[in-house]
Design an enzyme around this catalytic site. Structure first.
Site, PDB file in Angstrom:
ATOM      1  CE  LYS A  44      -3.902  -2.268   2.158  1.00 21.71           C
ATOM      2  NZ  LYS A  44      -4.533  -2.732   3.406  1.00 21.71           N
ATOM      3  CD  GLN A 104      -3.539  -4.380   6.619  1.00 22.24           C
ATOM      4  OE1 GLN A 104      -3.351  -3.460   5.835  1.00 22.24           O
ATOM      5  NE2 GLN A 104      -4.272  -5.428   6.306  1.00 22.24           N
ATOM      6  CG  ASP A 123      -9.846   0.195   4.901  1.00 13.31           C
ATOM      7  OD1 ASP A 123      -9.675  -0.089   3.704  1.00 13.31           O
ATOM      8  OD2 ASP A 123      -9.137  -0.246   5.823  1.00 13.31           O
TER       9      ASP A 123
END
Ligand code: NDP
Length: 297
Positions: free
Chosen positions: A54, A98, A121
């Site tokens: 990422k 994460q 997200d």
């Protein structure tokens, strides 16, 4: 019939190039780069790979990547303090924590602490709610990537019968919401669904997000349907000691019936990071009060 292959890798590359162009335009207008902060707690090897990838993709798209690597024994309070600091930082447009987090940390509490307008997200309940009622917000990257592939293939989806297998908050539920918003007739199947094969056989669009290797067979698929396989399952390979990735769909038998299918790997997988970059770009424009056309990315 042999299905066309939906090339998610090529689509994702195109999307990343568009994001890169708009990120450069953002920098020129805002006088700063768009920025994505990624927080990793602990040393889970798969998570480390995702976070590295990422970060690299973010920089390649012309945005700043801020990586926060915290030890596995970080307390919940300390993690919440890092999130609060990122919420307040004007250089940070998107925040991604994460998952999974170590067992002593409450994931929902952490997600709830991320500012909804930096929640790239799309996991915050505010963004889930916005999606449900049709307000602009952030949509989880994987289902939004699936929708992009479907629209690229089919154009207008209205009136089509869609079956989503899986009802997780990360994939199945937001996928269903997106398809409802596109005026599909949506069925959400899960582990308690009766006669799953028959339910799937009704669908013009099948999205499989289950986590069971090759569960969906070709004779479940209506001839001509479009199949999106979200599953990522590692199984034993042909050579001893080697593994390979397979999806939730039995590719060979499904490809003989479907009109198009997104393979594993190379279908949905590459879309997830590309959409994360897209969401970060959208966050940057919104946070800076700059206009970005709804269909720009
Ligand atoms: P979850 O485990 O959270 O959800 C799985 C869903 O599948 C549940 O709703 C479950 O039903 C349902 N299910 C389980 N067994 C069956 C069955 N026998 N028949 C019908 N439905 C069943 O998984 P995720 O949604 O997070 O992920 C799904 C898959 O997608 C995984 O393989 C994951 O690795 C992959 N994935 C891929 C991503 C990508 O970037 N390409 C990103 C995210 C996920 P119930 O609710 O009743 O338990």
């Amino acid at each position: 019939m042999t299905a066309a292959v939906i090339d998610g890798k090529a689509f994702a590359e195109g999307l990343r190039a568009r994001v890169g162009g708009l990120a450069a335009a953002f920098e020129a207008k805002a006088g700063r780069k768009a920025g994505l902060a990624v927080v990793l707690v602990g040393e889970d090897p798969a998570s480390q790979v995702y976070v590295r990838s990422k970060g690299k993709s973010t920089v390649e798209a012309g945005m700043n990547s801020f990586e926060h690597k915290l030890p596995a024994d970080t307390t919940e309070d300390d993690l919440l303090a890092v999130v609060a600091q990122l919420n307040a930082d004007p250089a940070v447009d998107g925040i991604l924590v994460q998952l999974p987090l170590p067992a002593h940390i409450d994931e929902q509490k952490v997600i709830a602490t991320i500012a909804p307008d930096k929640d790239v997200d799309g996991f915050h309940v505010i963004n889930a709610g916005r999606l449900a009622v049709g307000q602009p917000g952030f949509v989880p990257c994987t289902p939004l990537g699936c929708l992009m592939l479907l629209k690229d293939r089919l154009g207008d989806l209205s009136g089509l019968d869609a079956v989503v297998i899986g009802r997780s908050n990360i994939v199945g539920k937001p996928m269903a919401q997106l398809l409802i918003a596109e005026s599909c007739t949506v069925t959400v199947a899960h582990s308690r669904t009766k006669n799953l094969a028959e339910v799937v056989r009704r669908a013009d669009i099948v999205v499989a997000a289950v986590g069971r290797p090759e569960m969906v067979k070709g004779d479940w698929i209506k001839p001509g349907a479009v199949v999106i396989d979200v599953g990522i399952n590692r199984v034993a390979g042909a050579t001893e000691g080697k593994t390979r990735l397979v999806g939730d769909v039995d590719y060979a038998s499904a490809a003989a019936v479907a009109s198009a299918i997104a393979p594993v790997p190379g279908g949905v997988g590459p879309m997830t990071i590309a959409v994360l970059l897209r969401n970060t770009l959208v966050a940057a424009y919104r946070n800076a009060g700059l206009e970005l056309a709804a269909d720009a990315v």
